[in-house]
Design an enzyme around this catalytic site. Structure first.
Site, PDB file in Angstrom:
ATOM      1  N   GLU A   8      -9.092  -3.790  -6.726  1.00 17.86           N
ATOM      2  CA  GLU A   8      -8.535  -2.625  -6.031  1.00 17.86           C
ATOM      3  C   GLU A   8      -8.776  -1.332  -6.800  1.00 17.86           C
ATOM      4  OE1 GLU A   8      -4.749  -2.804  -4.107  1.00 17.86           O
ATOM      5  OE2 GLU A   8      -4.484  -4.907  -4.645  1.00 17.86           O
ATOM      6  N   SER A  28       0.832  -1.193   0.000  1.00 17.51           N
ATOM      7  CA  SER A  28       0.000   0.000   0.000  1.00 17.51           C
ATOM      8  C   SER A  28       0.876   1.256   0.000  1.00 17.51           C
ATOM      9  CB  SER A  28      -0.953  -0.044   1.194  1.00 17.51           C
ATOM     10  OG  SER A  28      -1.953   0.940   1.071  1.00 17.51           O
ATOM     11  N   HIS A  30      -7.339  -5.372  -1.768  1.00 18.73           N
ATOM     12  CA  HIS A  30      -6.150  -4.664  -1.309  1.00 18.73           C
ATOM     13  C   HIS A  30      -5.466  -5.413  -0.163  1.00 18.73           C
ATOM     14  CE1 HIS A  30      -3.643  -1.106  -0.900  1.00 18.73           C
ATOM     15  NE2 HIS A  30      -3.892  -1.064   0.389  1.00 18.73           N
TER      16      HIS A  30
END
Length: 582
Positions: A524, A430, A554
């Site tokens: 995502e 991320s 995610h």
């Protein structure tokens, strides 16, 4: 910035017209050069009739002169306008250089083929005379022109694919472009019609003006005709700047779709390679949940919990990922590296001379050593290395560049303590995936040796949050949303530029970075950004592998206890890292 891939002819025309100023600026130089050559030949008394083999030869020479500028146009077609400002016109990556060579080969082949075709037509005209001969010549000319255009359009695409390593093998590229030559030829003919619409009025003006001057003086009229004929010739040369690369851009995404591996991973124009994990790469035990169960669990866990402040988000992240227990055999040690809090996580049989530097995610405002220590243990096991976690400073208390500074400091600490760059990998998920690329860019700026490789899991690399999948995947992504990401970006950036490459690496010059693995899930909102990062890396000669995992959400790698694909993805990371660390 939306990447310009095309579905229809109208989209191509709209795209080119919207960027006419770029075409004017970058086309002025080659058109000027060609015009000067024509003018010089005229001044030297070399006669090049408008319709002749010598004029055809000059057209091929002009096309080769224009080619270096077609690479610039190609770069814009694939990467967007922003890259033009960051790369000089004649600054080529190795792949762009190969593309330039292939285009020259195409032009030479076109010249030879055209010469052979003209010879056949002349021979037919000599054998058959009268109306029958003229009709036969017309039929042969039409058939020759159609086959030439379709074959060369397909060949141009095949060689461009080979030059950009998608795929490397020319024979495979030829097989994957079946049927596309005709479609490209249609665009070619449309371009010819547009060019004719521009050139024919100019030729009429040439004839008209030269006739006026011819009434005064025969030689003056001829000279005027030659000078004015340079103008349509230059326009024709300018068309060669736009045509090959626009055609390539038109079918780029279509070819990528054909290059998918049976639909296991969705292929995309921006992917360099498509990797299909095999069942053998995952541990034997089956997960307790499928991805829909995981999504339901996520929603249930977040239900009713406050998410208004950074502290709320931190509690949510730590609370959710604490559900995954640490392996009993994992060794943990907290310490400070250059003043930055860190944690060693080491699984048995790890090579202590090799290390994965793990940069945790959490939107730059959440995530911690506790939330990501299970991921660290999993990476230590599959990569067979130590893992060093970095507890970098978080926003909004410590906005950019505090967190990035901490990551660079810890990397330098590793070098100062005897770890070789070739034995270090940097990985992150991320926001940590974005920091992974940003750290490598900062190291390049500071002339520090790069690590052996980079791993970006569901990376957040574009804080402008303007990717296409921000909208198209909004209902599928249970974790990320454009609204929450923009809020996190504001906390992290404060007054800094969202397009700063050290903030949003998607806008950076990635040349010189080590091999990169990108893993992203098909559900995502960040999917589009990963695709753009991959094409940016490819254009900058970075060895990049983009894996798009169908149905995944995610940070699914952090939920390997529940998801088979989580374990498979980690196993793939392990293979990638072990191969690069030696």
């Amino acid at each position: 910035m939306q990447l310009p891939v095309f579905q229809t002819m109208g989209e191509i025309l709209d795209y080119c017209w919207a960027r006419r100023h770029v075409l004017a600026v970058h086309g002025a130089a080659p058109v000027g050069v060609i015009s000067l050559i024509n003018l010089g030949l005229w001044l030297m008394g070399i006669d090049i009739p408008f319709v002749s083999l010598s004029n055809v030869a000059m057209s091929f020479v002009g096309a080769i002169i224009v080619l270096p500028f077609t690479v610039t146009w190609y770069r814009m077609i694939i990467l967007g306008d922003g890259d033009l400002a960051k790369r000089p016109v004649f600054s080529y990556s190795a792949r762009e250089g190969r593309l330039l060579v292939w285009q020259i080969i195409i032009i030479i082949g076109m010249a030879l083929f055209a010469g052979a075709g003209l010879a056949v037509l002349n021979l037919a005209g000599q054998i058959f005379s009268g109306p029958v001969g003229q009709f036969l010549q017309s039929v042969l000319l039409l058939a020759f022109a159609v086959s030439l255009i379709a074959s060369l359009c397909r060949l141009s695409l095949v060689l461009a694919m080979a030059a950009t390593d998608r795929p490397v093998d020319v024979a495979e590229a030829w097989g994957r472009t079946a049927g596309l030559g005709t479609r490209m030829a249609a665009i070619f003919l449309l371009s010819v019609l547009i060019g004719a619409a521009l050139v024919i009025p100019l030729l009429i003006i040439v004839v008209f003006v030269s006739s006026i001057f011819g009434a005064v003086s025969e030689s003056l009229g001829e000279d005027t005709a030659v000078l004015l004929a340079i103008v349509p010739s230059a326009i024709g040369s300018l068309m060669t700047l736009v045509l090959p690369t626009t055609l390539f851009g038109f079918v780029y995404n279509r070819i990528a779709e054909q290059m998918g591996s049976g639909g296991v991973h969705t292929s995309h124009a921006l992917a360099h390679t498509t990797h299909t994990p095999t069942p053998e790469t995952a541990p034997e035990e089956e997960p307790a949940k499928d991805v829909d169960d995981v999504i339901a669990n996520l929603i249930a866990f977040m239900d009713g919990k406050p998410r208004e402040t950074a502290e709320d988000t931190r509690e949510l992240v730590d609370g959710f990922f604490s559900q995954f227990p640490m392996p009993g055999e994992a060794l943990l040690e907290d310490f400070e590296a250059g003043g930055v809090p860190c944690r060693w996580v080491v699984m048995p049989e790890s090579d202590v001379d090799k290390v994965v530097l793990l940069l945790h995610g959490g939107g730059f405002s959440a995530g911690s050593l506790d939330s990501h220590q299970r991921l660290a243990a999993d990476l230590s096991a599959v990569c067979e290395t130590r893992v060093l976690m970095v507890d970098y400073r978080l926003a909004p208390e410590d906005p950019y560049p505090a967190g990035l500074d901490d990551c660079v400091t810890v990397y330098r600490w590793l070098l100062d303590n005897g770890f070789k760059p070739g034995h270090i990998a940097i990985a992150g998920d991320s926001a940590g995936g974005g920091l992974t690329i940003s750290t490598a860019l900062r190291l390049k700026d500071e002339s520090v040796d790069q690590p052996a490789c980079l791993v970006a899991m569901s990376p957040w690399v574009n804080l402008a949050c303007d990717g296409e999948t921000m909208e198209t995947k909004a209902k599928e992504d249970p974790i990320g949303s454009q609204e929450t990401l923009l809020r996190a970006a504001q906390d992290y950036l404060k007054d800094d530029d969202v397009r700063d490459p050290l903030v949003s690496p998607i806008y950076g010059d990635l040349r010189g970075l080590p091999p990169l693995l990108i893993q992203v899930g098909s559900r995502e909102v960040l999917l589009d950004d990963s695709r753009k990062l991959a094409v940016r890396a490819r254009a900058d000669d970075v060895q990049v592998t983009l894996e798009e995992w169908p149905g995944m959400i995610h940070d699914w790698q952090m939920m390997a206890d529940w998801l088979t694909d989580g374990r498979r993805a980690l196993a793939g990371i392990g293979t990638f890292v072990r191969h690069r660390l030696g």
